[in-house]
Design a protein around this motif. Structure first.
Motif, PDB file in Angstrom:
ATOM      1  N   THR A 252     -11.543   0.145   1.579  1.00 64.42           N
ATOM      2  CA  THR A 252     -11.622   1.529   1.101  1.00 64.42           C
ATOM      3  C   THR A 252     -10.265   2.128   0.785  1.00 64.42           C
ATOM      4  OG1 THR A 252     -11.642   2.272   3.416  1.00 64.42           O
ATOM      5  CG2 THR A 252     -13.779   2.005   2.325  1.00 64.42           C
ATOM      6  N   GLN A 253      -9.198   1.473   1.256  1.00 64.64           N
ATOM      7  CA  GLN A 253      -7.859   2.020   1.012  1.00 64.64           C
ATOM      8  C   GLN A 253      -6.814   0.945   1.271  1.00 64.64           C
ATOM      9  OE1 GLN A 253      -7.143   5.663   3.136  1.00 64.64           O
ATOM     10  NE2 GLN A 253      -4.937   5.600   2.827  1.00 64.64           N
ATOM     11  N   LEU A 254      -5.724   0.992   0.544  1.00 66.96           N
ATOM     12  CA  LEU A 254      -4.561   0.173   0.856  1.00 66.96           C
ATOM     13  C   LEU A 254      -3.638   0.969   1.769  1.00 66.96           C
ATOM     14  CD1 LEU A 254      -3.628  -1.470  -2.573  1.00 66.96           C
ATOM     15  CD2 LEU A 254      -4.730  -2.548  -0.621  1.00 66.96           C
ATOM     16  N   LEU A 255      -3.152   0.311   2.799  1.00 60.98           N
ATOM     17  CA  LEU A 255      -2.220   0.942   3.721  1.00 60.98           C
ATOM     18  C   LEU A 255      -0.797   0.767   3.198  1.00 60.98           C
ATOM     19  CD1 LEU A 255      -3.705  -0.379   7.088  1.00 60.98           C
ATOM     20  CD2 LEU A 255      -4.232   1.764   5.901  1.00 60.98           C
ATOM     21  N   THR A 256      -0.002   1.818   3.280  1.00 56.46           N
ATOM     22  CA  THR A 256       1.366   1.760   2.775  1.00 56.46           C
ATOM     23  C   THR A 256       2.340   2.310   3.813  1.00 56.46           C
ATOM     24  OG1 THR A 256       1.196   3.945   1.738  1.00 56.46           O
ATOM     25  CG2 THR A 256       0.587   2.047   0.392  1.00 56.46           C
ATOM     26  N   ALA A 257       3.565   1.860   3.699  1.00 54.66           N
ATOM     27  CA  ALA A 257       4.648   2.364   4.548  1.00 54.66           C
ATOM     28  C   ALA A 257       5.961   2.117   3.826  1.00 54.66           C
ATOM     29  CB  ALA A 257       4.646   1.660   5.906  1.00 54.66           C
ATOM     30  N   GLU A 258       6.767   3.145   3.743  1.00 47.69           N
ATOM     31  CA  GLU A 258       8.092   3.063   3.122  1.00 47.69           C
ATOM     32  C   GLU A 258       8.016   2.470   1.718  1.00 47.69           C
ATOM     33  OE1 GLU A 258      10.599   0.944   5.795  1.00 47.69           O
ATOM     34  OE2 GLU A 258      10.489   2.472   7.359  1.00 47.69           O
ATOM     35  N   GLY A 259       6.994   2.888   0.960  1.00 42.95           N
ATOM     36  CA  GLY A 259       6.875   2.479  -0.429  1.00 42.95           C
ATOM     37  C   GLY A 259       6.296   1.101  -0.652  1.00 42.95           C
ATOM     38  N   ALA A 260       5.847   0.441   0.409  1.00 42.29           N
ATOM     39  CA  ALA A 260       5.301  -0.914   0.293  1.00 42.29           C
ATOM     40  C   ALA A 260       3.861  -0.937   0.793  1.00 42.29           C
ATOM     41  CB  ALA A 260       6.153  -1.897   1.078  1.00 42.29           C
ATOM     42  N   VAL A 261       3.092  -1.913   0.309  1.00 43.45           N
ATOM     43  CA  VAL A 261       1.734  -2.131   0.800  1.00 43.45           C
ATOM     44  C   VAL A 261       1.807  -2.982   2.053  1.00 43.45           C
ATOM     45  CG1 VAL A 261      -0.488  -3.230   0.292  1.00 43.45           C
ATOM     46  CG2 VAL A 261       0.679  -1.887  -1.461  1.00 43.45           C
ATOM     47  N   VAL A 262       1.165  -2.526   3.117  1.00 37.07           N
ATOM     48  CA  VAL A 262       1.282  -3.217   4.404  1.00 37.07           C
ATOM     49  C   VAL A 262      -0.070  -3.622   4.986  1.00 37.07           C
ATOM     50  CG1 VAL A 262       3.462  -2.091   4.982  1.00 37.07           C
ATOM     51  CG2 VAL A 262       1.295  -1.023   5.680  1.00 37.07           C
ATOM     52  N   GLY A 263      -1.160  -3.392   4.268  1.00 31.80           N
ATOM     53  CA  GLY A 263      -2.452  -3.786   4.804  1.00 31.80           C
ATOM     54  C   GLY A 263      -3.591  -3.087   4.099  1.00 31.80           C
ATOM     55  N   VAL A 264      -4.770  -3.124   4.716  1.00 31.76           N
ATOM     56  CA  VAL A 264      -5.967  -2.533   4.126  1.00 31.76           C
ATOM     57  C   VAL A 264      -6.729  -1.746   5.186  1.00 31.76           C
ATOM     58  CG1 VAL A 264      -6.169  -4.462   2.497  1.00 31.76           C
ATOM     59  CG2 VAL A 264      -7.497  -4.507   4.613  1.00 31.76           C
ATOM     60  N   GLN A 265      -7.505  -0.809   4.705  1.00 32.59           N
ATOM     61  CA  GLN A 265      -8.403  -0.076   5.587  1.00 32.59           C
ATOM     62  C   GLN A 265      -9.835  -0.395   5.205  1.00 32.59           C
ATOM     63  OE1 GLN A 265      -7.278   3.808   6.634  1.00 32.59           O
ATOM     64  NE2 GLN A 265      -9.299   4.463   7.340  1.00 32.59           N
ATOM     65  N   ILE A 266     -10.653  -0.703   6.213  1.00 33.91           N
ATOM     66  CA  ILE A 266     -12.069  -1.013   6.034  1.00 33.91           C
ATOM     67  C   ILE A 266     -12.838  -0.054   6.931  1.00 33.91           C
ATOM     68  CG2 ILE A 266     -13.857  -2.759   6.302  1.00 33.91           C
ATOM     69  CD1 ILE A 266     -11.578  -4.869   5.979  1.00 33.91           C
ATOM     70  N   GLY A 267     -13.430   0.960   6.328  1.00 35.49           N
ATOM     71  CA  GLY A 267     -14.047   1.991   7.148  1.00 35.49           C
ATOM     72  C   GLY A 267     -12.983   2.698   7.960  1.00 35.49           C
ATOM     73  N   ASP A 268     -13.158   2.710   9.270  1.00 30.12           N
ATOM     74  CA  ASP A 268     -12.145   3.337  10.127  1.00 30.12           C
ATOM     75  C   ASP A 268     -11.221   2.297  10.768  1.00 30.12           C
ATOM     76  OD1 ASP A 268     -13.902   2.124  11.844  1.00 30.12           O
ATOM     77  OD2 ASP A 268     -14.355   3.923  13.041  1.00 30.12           O
ATOM     78  N   ARG A 269     -11.279   1.076  10.268  1.00 35.14           N
ATOM     79  CA  ARG A 269     -10.474  -0.017  10.836  1.00 35.14           C
ATOM     80  C   ARG A 269      -9.295  -0.323   9.932  1.00 35.14           C
ATOM     81  NH1 ARG A 269     -12.879  -5.947  12.673  1.00 35.14           N
ATOM     82  NH2 ARG A 269     -10.971  -6.719  13.676  1.00 35.14           N
ATOM     83  N   LYS A 270      -8.112  -0.451  10.526  1.00 34.62           N
ATOM     84  CA  LYS A 270      -6.908  -0.772   9.773  1.00 34.62           C
ATOM     85  C   LYS A 270      -6.451  -2.186  10.113  1.00 34.62           C
ATOM     86  CE  LYS A 270      -5.365   4.025   9.445  1.00 34.62           C
ATOM     87  NZ  LYS A 270      -4.275   4.985   9.701  1.00 34.62           N
ATOM     88  N   LEU A 271      -6.195  -2.974   9.067  1.00 37.14           N
ATOM     89  CA  LEU A 271      -5.712  -4.341   9.236  1.00 37.14           C
ATOM     90  C   LEU A 271      -4.393  -4.474   8.491  1.00 37.14           C
ATOM     91  CD1 LEU A 271      -9.043  -6.295   8.583  1.00 37.14           C
ATOM     92  CD2 LEU A 271      -7.958  -5.881  10.796  1.00 37.14           C
ATOM     93  N   TYR A 272      -3.401  -5.027   9.179  1.00 31.86           N
ATOM     94  CA  TYR A 272      -2.066  -5.113   8.610  1.00 31.86           C
ATOM     95  C   TYR A 272      -1.748  -6.553   8.199  1.00 31.86           C
ATOM     96  CZ  TYR A 272      -1.479  -0.383  10.298  1.00 31.86           C
ATOM     97  OH  TYR A 272      -1.627   0.960  10.499  1.00 31.86           O
ATOM     98  N   ALA A 273      -1.013  -6.662   7.083  1.00 34.13           N
ATOM     99  CA  ALA A 273      -0.654  -7.983   6.561  1.00 34.13           C
ATOM    100  C   ALA A 273       0.715  -7.928   5.914  1.00 34.13           C
ATOM    101  CB  ALA A 273      -1.695  -8.448   5.545  1.00 34.13           C
ATOM    102  N   HIS A 274       1.384  -9.073   5.882  1.00 32.63           N
ATOM    103  CA  HIS A 274       2.668  -9.149   5.178  1.00 32.63           C
ATOM    104  C   HIS A 274       2.456  -9.003   3.672  1.00 32.63           C
ATOM    105  CE1 HIS A 274       5.207 -10.378   8.586  1.00 32.63           C
ATOM    106  NE2 HIS A 274       4.188 -11.111   8.985  1.00 32.63           N
ATOM    107  N   GLU A 275       1.379  -9.630   3.146  1.00 33.80           N
ATOM    108  CA  GLU A 275       1.129  -9.647   1.710  1.00 33.80           C
ATOM    109  C   GLU A 275      -0.346  -9.333   1.445  1.00 33.80           C
ATOM    110  OE1 GLU A 275       3.692 -10.394  -0.505  1.00 33.80           O
ATOM    111  OE2 GLU A 275       5.015 -10.547   1.256  1.00 33.80           O
ATOM    112  N   VAL A 276      -0.608  -8.604   0.360  1.00 38.74           N
ATOM    113  CA  VAL A 276      -1.976  -8.294  -0.058  1.00 38.74           C
ATOM    114  C   VAL A 276      -2.145  -8.740  -1.512  1.00 38.74           C
ATOM    115  CG1 VAL A 276      -3.673  -6.479  -0.514  1.00 38.74           C
ATOM    116  CG2 VAL A 276      -2.205  -6.355   1.526  1.00 38.74           C
ATOM    117  N   ILE A 277      -3.218  -9.467  -1.770  1.00 35.93           N
ATOM    118  CA  ILE A 277      -3.535  -9.929  -3.126  1.00 35.93           C
ATOM    119  C   ILE A 277      -4.869  -9.304  -3.527  1.00 35.93           C
ATOM    120  CG2 ILE A 277      -3.996 -11.916  -4.613  1.00 35.93           C
ATOM    121  CD1 ILE A 277      -2.344 -13.616  -2.644  1.00 35.93           C
ATOM    122  N   ALA A 278      -4.898  -8.651  -4.695  1.00 34.93           N
ATOM    123  CA  ALA A 278      -6.111  -7.972  -5.144  1.00 34.93           C
ATOM    124  C   ALA A 278      -6.705  -8.673  -6.357  1.00 34.93           C
ATOM    125  CB  ALA A 278      -5.812  -6.515  -5.484  1.00 34.93           C
TER     126      ALA A 278
END
Length: 509
Positions: A252-278
């Motif tokens: 439902t959302q891409l997580l970002t920090a300091e101008g970079a993508v750092v993970g994904v949000q699925i419902g109310d759950r946040k999952l963090y990753a070094h790299e995201v491929i869409a």
């Protein structure tokens, strides 16, 4: 920042599946997330009665025989994809039903193809031989660009591959004309244009020539159990290499920090990753998954400048007689009233008067694809999705039936093969179907339309530089640098995964 995965892949279409498998094979911790309950996107199958239909795959290019593997077979072998394939026994049959009457069957094998073409068009030998010399070099270079675009630069291309440098970016038909090729020979060499969805006076020579050489050299292949078998095998390969796949799960959302993508949000759950491929259109990511202020201005301009590719109208037919009984001997039959691709392209913008179609018979390549004494055919027309925008809901069922009847009748008239009395099952898919099933704008099945400034050579040469529109975010599939198509999607998925892996290795160093 803590991370749950090395790589998260959004979308289990062909590109996303290839990216996930490649990243896992490179020993990264991978999560593949797919909102549907099945992998593959349009690379799947469905049943009606006793028939299992192939929704989208006409034929797979770049696979090749075991003793001469193409890049797709090499990837499948490396990844451990165990799928049985059948070679398509010929290249295509092409029928012009208009004033310039033509009905020709083209074989596979470069020499056989050239001989047939030269015999069919007296006076074409010199231009046909020159064409294949140029096309083969372009195909070889293009294969390198597809696999490792970062390894070639314009200066290297100009000095080491002069035929590519001279012809690769020119419009395909302009090259044919420059070779003084007779019009009839040009027509025969245009049959596959619809697999790109760009008219021949606009698409790049290198792109189309590479596809033609691949089909003719390696033959085309289809899977024993439709493309769902490939998608399932890719998921199994992902799991065998330690990866995880979640279905019925929507990001439902891409997580970002300091101008970079750092993970994904699925419902109310946040999952963090070094790299995201869409494996999604950038339009979708930028409008639904990222805050507006996070979208780089250049990317927004690029997305707005791009146009959507075409959608399709497909008629799936389960017949209660065998192909042999019906007199069907060709796997792919291309039918049109003329072979002016600009005219055919214009027809894709209107509901009536679109006189170009393809009919495929799976049994010609895979005799056991349906029960004994039966056969499977599917007809395809291309439409731009906006041509269906004004169709009223109450008119939709009648329109589907009318267009399906039209393509069946056109096939019968062009070939002399009568199939209407043998139809046991019929299903129709329209741009509306693809929009609903794939959530694709306008039912788009071809990714972004390859405008002259935005085709394969330019995209490939800049792929490495443009790979991350935001740090640690990569795209693949129809929106990748390879444009759309099964082979292209697999290649773009591998490229995105390698780029992500390169970033991960740099972090370790």
């Amino acid at each position: 920042m803590k991370t749950d995965y090395d790589v998260i892949v959004i979308g289990a279409g062909n590109g996303g599946l290839a990216a996930a498998v490649t990243a896992a094979k490179l020993n990264h911790k991978v999560l593949l997330v797919e909102r549907h309950n099945l992998p593959g996107g349009a690379a799947t199958s469905f049943t009606r009665g006793r028939f299992e239909f192939e929704p989208s795959l006409h034929e797979l290019a770049g696979y090749g025989p075991q003793d001469n593997p193409g890049n797709i077979r090499q990837f499948f072998d490396w990844a451990g994809i165990d799928v049985q394939f059948h070679a398509v026994p010929d290249a295509y049959r092409m029928i012009n039903t208009g004033k310039d009457k033509l009905d020709i069957r083209m074989p596979t094998g470069i020499q056989n193809f050239m001989t047939t073409l030269i015999q069919a068009v007296p006076g074409s030998q010199a231009s046909v031989q020159a064409f294949f010399k140029i096309a083969i070099e372009n195909a070889q270079v293009f294969a390198q660009l597809s696999a490792h675009p970062e390894a070639l630069d314009p200066a290297t291309l100009a000095t080491q591959h002069p035929l590519f440098a001279k012809y690769g970016h020119q419009p395909y038909q302009r090259v044919l004309q420059a070779l003084d090729m007779p019009a009839k020979a040009q027509e025969i060499l245009l049959a596959y244009w619809c697999y790109i969805g760009i008219p021949s006076d606009e698409f790049e020579f290198a792109y189309f020539a590479s596809m033609l050489v691949s089909y003719v050299t390696y033959s085309a292949y289809i899977p024993q159990n439709r493309s769902h078998e490939i998608s399932s095998a890719l998921v199994q390969a992902l799991q065998a290499n330690g990866g995880t796949a979640w279905f019925n799960t929507e990001v439902t959302q891409l997580l970002t920090a300091e101008g970079a993508v750092v993970g994904v949000q699925i419902g109310d759950r946040k999952l963090y990753a070094h790299e995201v491929i869409a494996d999604l259109l950038p339009d979708t990511v930028y409008s639904h998954l990222l805050p507006a202020e996070m979208v780089p201005t250049t990317e927004l301009k690029k997305a707005n400048a791009r146009e959507l590719g075409t959608s399709g109208f497909l008629v799936y037919l389960g017949l209660n007689r065998s192909a042999t009984e019906l007199g069907i001997h060709d796997y792919s039959t291309f039918i049109a009233r003329d072979w002016d691709t600009r005219h055919q392209f214009a027809g894709m913008h209107q509901l009536h008067g679109n006189d170009f179609m393809i009919m495929n018979c799976l049994n010609v390549a895979n005799p056991t694809c349906s029960p004994a004494g039966t056969s499977i055919l599917y007809a395809t027309q291309l439409f731009f999705g906006d041509s269906w925008d004004q169709v009223r809901p109450q008119d939709y069922p009648h329109l589907k039936t009318q267009l399906a009847r039209d393509v069946i009748t056109r096939y019968e008239q062009a070939t002399g093969v009568h199939i209407q009395d043998s139809i046991e099952e019929i299903e129709v898919a329209t741009p509306v179907t693809f929009a609903r099933y794939l959530r694709a704008p306008e039912g788009d099945i071809y990714g972004y339309y390859g405008q002259p400034w935005d085709q394969m050579v330019a995209r490939s040469l800049t792929a490495a530089q443009e790979d991350e529109p935001l740090p640690h975010l990569h795209f693949c599939g129809g929106a990748g640098h390879m444009l759309d198509g099964y082979s292209s999607a697999y290649a773009s998925g591998q490229f995105a995964a390698r780029q992500a892996s390169h970033n991960l290795q740099k972090e370790v160093l």
